[in-house]
Design an enzyme around this catalytic site. Sequence first.
Site, PDB file in Angstrom:
ATOM      1  N   SER A 145     -10.555   0.335   3.843  1.00  0.00           N
ATOM      2  CA  SER A 145      -9.759   0.046   5.050  1.00  0.00           C
ATOM      3  C   SER A 145      -9.113   1.328   5.544  1.00  0.00           C
ATOM      4  CB  SER A 145      -8.659  -0.967   4.731  1.00  0.00           C
ATOM      5  OG  SER A 145      -9.218  -2.104   4.153  1.00  0.00           O
ATOM      6  N   GLU A 176      -4.319   4.509   6.307  1.00  0.00           N
ATOM      7  CA  GLU A 176      -4.041   4.268   4.881  1.00  0.00           C
ATOM      8  C   GLU A 176      -4.409   5.483   4.013  1.00  0.00           C
ATOM      9  OE1 GLU A 176      -4.934   0.224   3.075  1.00  0.00           O
ATOM     10  OE2 GLU A 176      -6.197   1.521   1.847  1.00  0.00           O
ATOM     11  N   ARG A 189       0.832  -1.219   0.000  1.00  0.00           N
ATOM     12  CA  ARG A 189       0.000   0.000   0.000  1.00  0.00           C
ATOM     13  C   ARG A 189       0.860   1.260   0.000  1.00  0.00           C
ATOM     14  NH1 ARG A 189      -2.692  -3.856  -0.675  1.00  0.00           N
ATOM     15  NH2 ARG A 189      -4.551  -4.499   0.507  1.00  0.00           N
TER      16      ARG A 189
HETATM   17  P1  FAD Z   1      -8.092   9.638  -4.595  1.00  0.00           P
HETATM   18  O1  FAD Z   1      -8.664   9.332  -3.269  1.00  0.00           O
HETATM   19  O2  FAD Z   1      -8.747  10.686  -5.409  1.00  0.00           O
HETATM   20  O3  FAD Z   1      -6.553  10.018  -4.421  1.00  0.00           O
HETATM   21  C1  FAD Z   1      -5.718   9.229  -3.607  1.00  0.00           C
HETATM   22  C2  FAD Z   1      -4.319   9.840  -3.590  1.00  0.00           C
HETATM   23  O4  FAD Z   1      -3.728   9.732  -4.891  1.00  0.00           O
HETATM   24  C3  FAD Z   1      -4.325  11.340  -3.274  1.00  0.00           C
HETATM   25  O5  FAD Z   1      -3.155  11.637  -2.541  1.00  0.00           O
HETATM   26  C4  FAD Z   1      -4.255  12.000  -4.632  1.00  0.00           C
HETATM   27  O6  FAD Z   1      -3.711  13.305  -4.617  1.00  0.00           O
HETATM   28  C5  FAD Z   1      -3.371  11.031  -5.394  1.00  0.00           C
HETATM   29  N1  FAD Z   1      -3.638  11.019  -6.824  1.00  0.00           N
HETATM   30  C6  FAD Z   1      -4.828  10.735  -7.416  1.00  0.00           C
HETATM   31  N2  FAD Z   1      -4.701  10.787  -8.753  1.00  0.00           N
HETATM   32  C7  FAD Z   1      -3.402  11.107  -8.996  1.00  0.00           C
HETATM   33  C8  FAD Z   1      -2.648  11.321 -10.193  1.00  0.00           C
HETATM   34  N3  FAD Z   1      -3.199  11.214 -11.405  1.00  0.00           N
HETATM   35  N4  FAD Z   1      -1.341  11.640 -10.071  1.00  0.00           N
HETATM   36  C9  FAD Z   1      -0.762  11.761  -8.859  1.00  0.00           C
HETATM   37  N5  FAD Z   1      -1.419  11.578  -7.692  1.00  0.00           N
HETATM   38  C10 FAD Z   1      -2.721  11.264  -7.778  1.00  0.00           C
HETATM   39  N6  FAD Z   1      -7.726   0.212  -1.863  1.00  0.00           N
HETATM   40  C11 FAD Z   1      -7.029  -0.920  -2.082  1.00  0.00           C
HETATM   41  O7  FAD Z   1      -5.790  -0.884  -2.251  1.00  0.00           O
HETATM   42  N7  FAD Z   1      -7.650  -2.138  -2.118  1.00  0.00           N
HETATM   43  C12 FAD Z   1      -8.984  -2.269  -1.947  1.00  0.00           C
HETATM   44  O8  FAD Z   1      -9.492  -3.379  -2.009  1.00  0.00           O
HETATM   45  C13 FAD Z   1      -9.745  -1.088  -1.699  1.00  0.00           C
HETATM   46  N8  FAD Z   1     -11.073  -1.177  -1.462  1.00  0.00           N
HETATM   47  C14 FAD Z   1     -11.778  -0.052  -1.197  1.00  0.00           C
HETATM   48  C15 FAD Z   1     -13.151  -0.168  -0.940  1.00  0.00           C
HETATM   49  C16 FAD Z   1     -13.914   0.947  -0.657  1.00  0.00           C
HETATM   50  C17 FAD Z   1     -15.388   0.803  -0.395  1.00  0.00           C
HETATM   51  C18 FAD Z   1     -13.295   2.233  -0.658  1.00  0.00           C
HETATM   52  C19 FAD Z   1     -14.111   3.460  -0.413  1.00  0.00           C
HETATM   53  C20 FAD Z   1     -11.933   2.362  -0.893  1.00  0.00           C
HETATM   54  C21 FAD Z   1     -11.155   1.222  -1.168  1.00  0.00           C
HETATM   55  N9  FAD Z   1      -9.778   1.298  -1.402  1.00  0.00           N
HETATM   56  C22 FAD Z   1      -9.066   0.156  -1.663  1.00  0.00           C
HETATM   57  C23 FAD Z   1      -9.075   2.593  -1.364  1.00  0.00           C
HETATM   58  C24 FAD Z   1      -9.140   3.373  -2.705  1.00  0.00           C
HETATM   59  O9  FAD Z   1     -10.270   3.006  -3.450  1.00  0.00           O
HETATM   60  C25 FAD Z   1      -7.907   3.168  -3.574  1.00  0.00           C
HETATM   61  O10 FAD Z   1      -6.756   3.594  -2.891  1.00  0.00           O
HETATM   62  C26 FAD Z   1      -8.002   3.923  -4.902  1.00  0.00           C
HETATM   63  O11 FAD Z   1      -6.899   3.625  -5.733  1.00  0.00           O
HETATM   64  C27 FAD Z   1      -8.061   5.434  -4.720  1.00  0.00           C
HETATM   65  O12 FAD Z   1      -8.437   5.985  -5.975  1.00  0.00           O
HETATM   66  P2  FAD Z   1      -9.071   7.405  -6.137  1.00  0.00           P
HETATM   67  O13 FAD Z   1      -9.103   7.708  -7.588  1.00  0.00           O
HETATM   68  O14 FAD Z   1     -10.346   7.507  -5.419  1.00  0.00           O
HETATM   69  O15 FAD Z   1      -7.943   8.296  -5.437  1.00  0.00           O
HETATM   70  P1  NAP Z   2     -10.486 -10.469   4.852  1.00  0.00           P
HETATM   71  O1  NAP Z   2     -10.636 -11.357   3.680  1.00  0.00           O
HETATM   72  O2  NAP Z   2     -11.493 -10.494   5.953  1.00  0.00           O
HETATM   73  O3  NAP Z   2      -9.044 -10.653   5.486  1.00  0.00           O
HETATM   74  C1  NAP Z   2      -8.611  -9.815   6.572  1.00  0.00           C
HETATM   75  C2  NAP Z   2      -7.177  -9.428   6.326  1.00  0.00           C
HETATM   76  O4  NAP Z   2      -6.399 -10.590   6.306  1.00  0.00           O
HETATM   77  C3  NAP Z   2      -7.000  -8.732   5.008  1.00  0.00           C
HETATM   78  O5  NAP Z   2      -6.741  -7.394   5.292  1.00  0.00           O
HETATM   79  C4  NAP Z   2      -5.853  -9.437   4.321  1.00  0.00           C
HETATM   80  O6  NAP Z   2      -4.688  -8.649   4.192  1.00  0.00           O
HETATM   81  C5  NAP Z   2      -5.487 -10.576   5.240  1.00  0.00           C
HETATM   82  N1  NAP Z   2      -5.543 -11.880   4.537  1.00  0.00           N
HETATM   83  C6  NAP Z   2      -6.629 -12.661   4.333  1.00  0.00           C
HETATM   84  N2  NAP Z   2      -6.259 -13.810   3.705  1.00  0.00           N
HETATM   85  C7  NAP Z   2      -4.937 -13.733   3.519  1.00  0.00           C
HETATM   86  C8  NAP Z   2      -3.970 -14.609   2.932  1.00  0.00           C
HETATM   87  N3  NAP Z   2      -4.296 -15.791   2.431  1.00  0.00           N
HETATM   88  N4  NAP Z   2      -2.696 -14.191   2.889  1.00  0.00           N
HETATM   89  C9  NAP Z   2      -2.314 -12.996   3.388  1.00  0.00           C
HETATM   90  N5  NAP Z   2      -3.183 -12.129   3.963  1.00  0.00           N
HETATM   91  C10 NAP Z   2      -4.472 -12.504   4.034  1.00  0.00           C
HETATM   92  O7  NAP Z   2     -10.371  -8.941   4.339  1.00  0.00           O
HETATM   93  P2  NAP Z   2     -11.440  -7.978   3.707  1.00  0.00           P
HETATM   94  O8  NAP Z   2     -11.508  -6.764   4.539  1.00  0.00           O
HETATM   95  O9  NAP Z   2     -12.706  -8.696   3.353  1.00  0.00           O
HETATM   96  O10 NAP Z   2     -10.699  -7.580   2.338  1.00  0.00           O
HETATM   97  C11 NAP Z   2     -10.481  -8.524   1.319  1.00  0.00           C
HETATM   98  C12 NAP Z   2      -9.361  -8.013   0.425  1.00  0.00           C
HETATM   99  O11 NAP Z   2      -9.744  -6.738  -0.138  1.00  0.00           O
HETATM  100  C13 NAP Z   2      -8.053  -7.769   1.189  1.00  0.00           C
HETATM  101  O12 NAP Z   2      -6.981  -8.082   0.351  1.00  0.00           O
HETATM  102  C14 NAP Z   2      -8.085  -6.282   1.486  1.00  0.00           C
HETATM  103  O13 NAP Z   2      -6.777  -5.703   1.562  1.00  0.00           O
HETATM  104  C15 NAP Z   2      -8.846  -5.731   0.272  1.00  0.00           C
HETATM  105  N6  NAP Z   2      -9.572  -4.513   0.677  1.00  0.00           N
HETATM  106  C16 NAP Z   2      -8.848  -3.380   0.815  1.00  0.00           C
HETATM  107  C17 NAP Z   2      -9.466  -2.199   1.174  1.00  0.00           C
HETATM  108  C18 NAP Z   2      -8.689  -0.919   1.268  1.00  0.00           C
HETATM  109  O14 NAP Z   2      -9.283   0.149   1.377  1.00  0.00           O
HETATM  110  N7  NAP Z   2      -7.379  -0.982   1.225  1.00  0.00           N
HETATM  111  C19 NAP Z   2     -10.839  -2.177   1.417  1.00  0.00           C
HETATM  112  C20 NAP Z   2     -11.546  -3.378   1.309  1.00  0.00           C
HETATM  113  C21 NAP Z   2     -10.891  -4.547   0.924  1.00  0.00           C
HETATM  114  P3  NAP Z   2      -4.390  -7.584   3.017  1.00  0.00           P
HETATM  115  O15 NAP Z   2      -5.243  -6.403   3.323  1.00  0.00           O
HETATM  116  O16 NAP Z   2      -2.946  -7.294   3.229  1.00  0.00           O
HETATM  117  O17 NAP Z   2      -4.699  -8.180   1.708  1.00  0.00           O
END
Ligand code: FAD
Ligand code: NAP
Length: 333
Positions: free
Chosen positions: A233, A328, A164
């Site tokens: 998250s 995050e 991340r």
């Molecule tokens: P923004 O929130 O608009 O921007 C994020 C950052 O990136 C800011 O600092 C912004 O200035 C910068 N930025 C944006 N565009 C550019 C650009 N073109 N150049 C330079 N900098 C830029 N994340 C995960 O990793 N895994 C997930 O599974 C995941 N699930 C999510 C589920 C939900 C319901 C929500 C609400 C969020 C989730 N996220 C997840 C977090 C988020 O969706 C991601 O990080 C996504 O990539 C952010 O995209 P955005 O366009 O909304 O970015």
């Molecule tokens: P989940 O499946 O309930 O699992 C809880 C956590 O355990 C996750 O955060 C994941 O880590 C870790 N995990 C589960 N299985 C794993 C494996 N086999 N090996 C290593 N790590 C494992 O999680 P969840 O909340 O429903 O999310 C599912 C996936 O979507 C995850 O990968 C999560 O990161 C992603 N997600 C991300 C965001 C975001 O905003 N970043 C939001 C929603 C979902 P990791 O997070 O490191 O993968």
Amino acid sequence: MQWQQEVSLKTLNTFGFESVAQRFVELKSNDDVIAVAQEVEECPQPLLILGGGSNLILAPRIPGVVAKMAMTGREVDQVSDDEVLVTFGAGENWHQVVAWLLENGFFGAENLALIPGVVGSAPVQNIGAYGVEIKDLLESVEAYDREYGEFVRLDKAECEFDYRDSRFKRVPERYIITRVQLRLSRVPTLKLDYAGLRSAVSETPTPQEVFDAVCRIRREKLPDPAVLGNAGSFFKNPVIDEQRFEALKLQFPDLVSYPDKDGVKLAAGWLIDRAGFKGVRRDGVGIHDRQALVLINTGTGTMGELARLAGEVQRAIKQMFGITLEPEPRFYP
Ligand code: FAD
Ligand code: NAP
């Protein structure tokens, strides 16, 4: 380019916080990017590049310029019978891109379905879900380098991806990402080892089945930002060394953990749940009832209220487990 003043960002951030941009503009081309970069260079003021606003926590007022990335485009280059390189404009919607890749028989992105936001933000925090990160697919990033005033192409190593994290997150003001190139396979190689995913598909699943399962699980577990404001998250999963893990495991035998290249990864959601925060409400914010890792806006929340709740959670986790949780999403400004 149309410059606007005093623009509400309430519908442009997934927390749904009331926030007003002093100046607002959309970036639709490289020329727009150069024009905005020059404007803030000549008349110094803050610049926020906004994607889908799903990883940002916005203050009530955003000084300077908010530039919403709106560059589109999808170009396919065949590199071999088995592989393609596809280049996307940074303003393309991420989930629509994942669905489109699948429709065209370009595989590898299925596990990243339904992540909100746009393509240009995906490398910023090296988006990841269900064992796949964008770094696994990424070939290169095109960006405007504000330090040198020129467009550059960064290959995967130069993006310095981590969990991340990336070079773009560490120096958030330097690069404006304009295009992202992904390398996809025409031959499916499925990653199913994540909790809950394998059991959600058949014994010999297709990429479409994996995509559908990921969408289904996510819809069941995560609040829809259109209904309940959130940024996914809220904290990163902490990684600790083996020794500390063994000590904690003695104290908390049901601790949820996974092996990690740097030690042992703990599920931050489990820690927060165990500390009793699931479902709590404070002012206009709270913690989701089904997923303790997701902080929510219950309707009238603000950045200040969210920061207070996040601080309360961090202090409790530090006291109970000795672990520091790192948020995050980015607080802005
Ligand atoms: P923004 O929130 O608009 O921007 C994020 C950052 O990136 C800011 O600092 C912004 O200035 C910068 N930025 C944006 N565009 C550019 C650009 N073109 N150049 C330079 N900098 C830029 N994340 C995960 O990793 N895994 C997930 O599974 C995941 N699930 C999510 C589920 C939900 C319901 C929500 C609400 C969020 C989730 N996220 C997840 C977090 C988020 O969706 C991601 O990080 C996504 O990539 C952010 O995209 P955005 O366009 O909304 O970015
Ligand atoms: P989940 O499946 O309930 O699992 C809880 C956590 O355990 C996750 O955060 C994941 O880590 C870790 N995990 C589960 N299985 C794993 C494996 N086999 N090996 C290593 N790590 C494992 O999680 P969840 O909340 O429903 O999310 C599912 C996936 O979507 C995850 O990968 C999560 O990161 C992603 N997600 C991300 C965001 C975001 O905003 N970043 C939001 C929603 C979902 P990791 O997070 O490191 O993968």
